[in-house]
Write a protein that holds these residues in place. Structure first.
Motif, PDB file in Angstrom:
ATOM      1  N   SER A 288       0.884  -1.339   0.029  1.00 32.77           N
ATOM      2  CA  SER A 288       0.019  -0.127  -0.161  1.00 32.77           C
ATOM      3  C   SER A 288       0.853   1.227   0.077  1.00 32.77           C
ATOM      4  N   VAL A 289       0.185   2.158  -0.511  1.00 32.36           N
ATOM      5  CA  VAL A 289       0.968   3.577  -0.601  1.00 32.36           C
ATOM      6  C   VAL A 289       1.288   4.221   1.004  1.00 32.36           C
ATOM      7  N   ARG A 290       2.330   4.561   1.113  1.00 36.86           N
ATOM      8  CA  ARG A 290       2.741   5.245   2.478  1.00 36.86           C
ATOM      9  C   ARG A 290       2.568   6.823   2.069  1.00 36.86           C
ATOM     10  N   LEU A 291       1.841   7.616   2.935  1.00 41.49           N
ATOM     11  CA  LEU A 291       1.915   9.001   3.009  1.00 41.49           C
ATOM     12  C   LEU A 291       2.485   9.686   4.035  1.00 41.49           C
ATOM     13  N   GLY A 292       2.745  10.867   3.942  1.00 43.82           N
ATOM     14  CA  GLY A 292       3.680  11.671   4.764  1.00 43.82           C
ATOM     15  C   GLY A 292       2.892  11.430   6.072  1.00 43.82           C
ATOM     16  N   ASN A 293       3.359  11.583   7.480  1.00 46.83           N
ATOM     17  CA  ASN A 293       2.783  11.261   8.662  1.00 46.83           C
ATOM     18  C   ASN A 293       2.774  12.599   9.482  1.00 46.83           C
ATOM     19  N   SER A 294       2.792  13.891   8.745  1.00 47.02           N
ATOM     20  CA  SER A 294       2.619  14.992   9.441  1.00 47.02           C
ATOM     21  C   SER A 294       1.125  15.197  10.253  1.00 47.02           C
ATOM     22  N   LEU A 295       0.104  14.644   9.305  1.00 46.08           N
ATOM     23  CA  LEU A 295      -1.343  14.799   9.954  1.00 46.08           C
ATOM     24  C   LEU A 295      -1.709  13.627  10.691  1.00 46.08           C
ATOM     25  N   ASN A 296      -1.048  12.711  10.926  1.00 47.03           N
ATOM     26  CA  ASN A 296      -1.197  11.464  11.747  1.00 47.03           C
ATOM     27  C   ASN A 296      -1.968  11.675  13.047  1.00 47.03           C
ATOM     28  N   THR A 297      -1.510  12.791  13.723  1.00 46.25           N
ATOM     29  CA  THR A 297      -2.139  12.966  14.922  1.00 46.25           C
ATOM     30  C   THR A 297      -3.626  13.136  14.945  1.00 46.25           C
ATOM     31  N   PHE A 298      -4.254  13.464  13.551  1.00 39.39           N
ATOM     32  CA  PHE A 298      -5.460  13.904  13.272  1.00 39.39           C
ATOM     33  C   PHE A 298      -6.174  12.624  12.764  1.00 39.39           C
ATOM     34  N   HIS A 299      -5.591  11.724  12.726  1.00 43.59           N
ATOM     35  CA  HIS A 299      -6.005  10.391  11.777  1.00 43.59           C
ATOM     36  C   HIS A 299      -7.227   9.856  13.027  1.00 43.59           C
ATOM     37  N   GLY A 300      -8.243   9.040  12.264  1.00 45.38           N
ATOM     38  CA  GLY A 300      -8.948   8.218  13.001  1.00 45.38           C
ATOM     39  C   GLY A 300      -8.788   6.865  12.453  1.00 45.38           C
ATOM     40  N   VAL A 301      -9.114   5.862  13.135  1.00 47.89           N
ATOM     41  CA  VAL A 301      -9.276   4.440  12.389  1.00 47.89           C
ATOM     42  C   VAL A 301     -10.213   4.415  11.324  1.00 47.89           C
ATOM     43  N   ARG A 302     -11.277   5.073  11.634  1.00 47.63           N
ATOM     44  CA  ARG A 302     -12.458   5.224  10.349  1.00 47.63           C
ATOM     45  C   ARG A 302     -12.992   6.491  10.372  1.00 47.63           C
ATOM     46  N   ALA A 303     -13.736   6.796   9.280  1.00 45.29           N
ATOM     47  CA  ALA A 303     -14.273   8.027   8.954  1.00 45.29           C
ATOM     48  C   ALA A 303     -15.356   8.053   9.868  1.00 45.29           C
ATOM     49  N   PRO A 304     -15.495   9.283  10.620  1.00 45.99           N
ATOM     50  CA  PRO A 304     -16.921   9.557  11.317  1.00 45.99           C
ATOM     51  C   PRO A 304     -17.905   9.423  10.414  1.00 45.99           C
ATOM     52  N   SER A 305     -19.281   9.001  11.097  1.00 40.03           N
ATOM     53  CA  SER A 305     -20.460   8.851   9.975  1.00 40.03           C
ATOM     54  C   SER A 305     -21.239  10.025   9.755  1.00 40.03           C
ATOM     55  N   ILE A 306     -20.914  11.239  10.760  1.00 37.65           N
ATOM     56  CA  ILE A 306     -21.397  12.633  10.383  1.00 37.65           C
ATOM     57  C   ILE A 306     -20.698  13.226   9.219  1.00 37.65           C
ATOM     58  N   SER A 307     -21.297  13.712   8.312  1.00 38.60           N
ATOM     59  CA  SER A 307     -20.914  14.323   7.058  1.00 38.60           C
ATOM     60  C   SER A 307     -20.149  15.560   7.408  1.00 38.60           C
TER      61      SER A 307
ATOM     62  N   ILE B  83      -5.930  25.106   7.386  1.00 37.76           N
ATOM     63  CA  ILE B  83      -5.885  23.786   6.495  1.00 37.76           C
ATOM     64  C   ILE B  83      -5.074  23.943   5.584  1.00 37.76           C
ATOM     65  N   ASP B  84      -5.374  24.973   4.774  1.00 38.32           N
ATOM     66  CA  ASP B  84      -4.632  25.289   3.418  1.00 38.32           C
ATOM     67  C   ASP B  84      -3.212  25.362   3.667  1.00 38.32           C
ATOM     68  N   ARG B  85      -2.987  26.242   4.581  1.00 39.68           N
ATOM     69  CA  ARG B  85      -1.456  26.413   4.975  1.00 39.68           C
ATOM     70  C   ARG B  85      -0.680  24.844   5.218  1.00 39.68           C
ATOM     71  N   LEU B  86      -1.641  23.995   5.973  1.00 42.42           N
ATOM     72  CA  LEU B  86      -0.874  22.948   6.289  1.00 42.42           C
ATOM     73  C   LEU B  86      -0.527  21.985   5.309  1.00 42.42           C
ATOM     74  N   THR B  87      -1.567  21.871   4.202  1.00 41.54           N
ATOM     75  CA  THR B  87      -1.477  21.151   2.933  1.00 41.54           C
ATOM     76  C   THR B  87      -0.232  21.755   2.164  1.00 41.54           C
ATOM     77  N   HIS B  88       0.281  23.070   2.303  1.00 42.92           N
ATOM     78  CA  HIS B  88       1.233  23.758   1.508  1.00 42.92           C
ATOM     79  C   HIS B  88       2.589  23.394   2.210  1.00 42.92           C
TER      80      HIS B  88
ATOM     81  N   LEU C 287      -0.792  23.802  16.037  1.00 41.50           N
ATOM     82  CA  LEU C 287       0.069  25.234  16.281  1.00 41.50           C
ATOM     83  C   LEU C 287       1.620  24.881  15.807  1.00 41.50           C
ATOM     84  N   PHE C 288       2.179  23.902  16.116  1.00 41.90           N
ATOM     85  CA  PHE C 288       3.574  23.443  15.743  1.00 41.90           C
ATOM     86  C   PHE C 288       3.559  23.070  14.513  1.00 41.90           C
ATOM     87  N   LEU C 289       2.557  22.573  13.703  1.00 47.76           N
ATOM     88  CA  LEU C 289       2.746  22.247  12.131  1.00 47.76           C
ATOM     89  C   LEU C 289       2.716  23.544  11.396  1.00 47.76           C
ATOM     90  N   LEU C 290       1.743  24.521  12.056  1.00 47.76           N
ATOM     91  CA  LEU C 290       1.704  25.972  11.187  1.00 47.76           C
ATOM     92  C   LEU C 290       2.986  26.486  11.973  1.00 47.76           C
TER      93      LEU C 290
END
Length: 233
Positions: free
Chosen positions: A62-81, A107-112, A168-171
C-alpha cells in the motif's frame, strides 16, 4: 450505520433529519466550505486508491503518505457528514462565520507546508474542529474554551488539547491572518462556487450568535485503537 440525516448520540438520542442550510438560516460560508472540503477529500482519496491499484499491480503493498497529519487521523471516518459537522460547530460554539474562513486558511497552510500529507475522511473532522477553535481564539472577543469545542466536536478534552498543540506546531505558530489574506481566501471560495454555478458571496462581518443548548452528543473518537494508522488503505 445511520442514514445521512441522523446519527446516534452518546445517550441514544438523535438529531432531527438533515435540513438545508438556507432553511436553518446558516451562513453561506458553511455551504461553500463544506462543498470545497468534500471535493478535496474525494479527490485525495481517489488519488490514494489509484496509487494503491498501481502498487498492487507491482506487488509493492500500500501507498505510504507523509505522517505530518497522523495525530488527526482516526481508525475510520466518522459517520457525520462534513456539512452537518460544520453546522454543528457553528450552532453550538457561538463562533463568527469568519472563523470558518480562517480555519480553512489554516488547513490550506498545512497542505502547503506538508504536501505529502493529504486531507482525507480520516482526518478532516479533527482538522476542522481544531482549526475553527483556534480561529475563534484569534478572531472573536468572546469564545468558548476547549472543553466546549471538544464536546461539540465529539472528542475528549485531552485529545483536543493535543490536537491544538499539534496544529500550532505544524503551522509554526503562524495563526495570524491579515485582512488581505482573509479577503483573498473569501474571493477564492466565492470563485470556486461561481464556477459551479452557485455564485454565493461569503459573509465578511464577525457576527455573534446566541448559544443554544447542546441537544445531542456525538463522538468521533476511536474506541478500538488508540493510535492512528500509518498506512492509508
Amino acid at each position: 450505520m445511520l442514514t445521512a440525516g441522523e446519527y446516534s448520540s452518546n445517550h441514544g438520542r438523535q438529531l432531527l433529519p438533515e435540513t438545508s442550510l438556507s432553511e436553518l438560516n446558516l451562513p453561506r460560508v458553511l455551504f461553500v466550505l463544506s462543498s470545497m472540503l468534500e471535493k478535496l477529500v474525494a479527490r485525495n482519496e481517489k488519488l490514494v486508491d489509484v496509487l494503491n491499484q498501481q502498487l498492487d499491480g507491482l506487488a509493492c503493498g500500500s501507498v505510504r503518505l507523509g505522517n505530518s497529519l497522523n495525530t488527526f487521523h482516526g481508525v475510520r471516518a466518522p459517520s457525520i457528514s462534513i456539512p452537518k459537522y460544520l453546522e454543528r460547530i457553528y450552532k453550538y460554539t457561538n463562533c463568527s462565520p469568519s472563523c470558518f474562513v480562517v480555519g480553512y486558511v489554516y488547513i490550506d497552510r498545512l497542505t502547503h507546508r506538508h504536501p505529502d500529507s493529504l486531507v482525507t475522511s480520516l482526518n478532516v473532522h479533527r482538522l476542522l474542529v481544531t482549526s475553527v477553535m483556534v480561529a475563534s481564539k484569534m478572531l472573536d472577543d468572546e469564545h468558548y474554551n476547549n472543553a466546549v469545542y471538544a464536546r461539540v466536536g465529539g472528542v475528549s478534552n485531552a485529545e483536543l488539547n493535543k490536537l491544538e498543540l499539534e496544529l500550532l506546531f505544524l503551522l509554526d505558530f503562524r495563526v495570524v491572518v491579515s485582512s488581505g489574506v482573509f479577503e483573498s481566501y473569501c474571493f477564492h471560495l466565492e470563485k470556486e462556487m461561481a464556477v459551479n454555478g452557485t455564485g454565493m458571496k461569503i459573509e465578511r462581518a464577525l457576527t455573534p450568535k446566541a448559544m443554544e443548548d447542546l441537544e445531542a452528543e456525538i463522538s468521533i473518537e476511536d474506541k478500538q485503537s488508540p493510535s492512528p494508522p500509518q498506512i492509508v488503505h
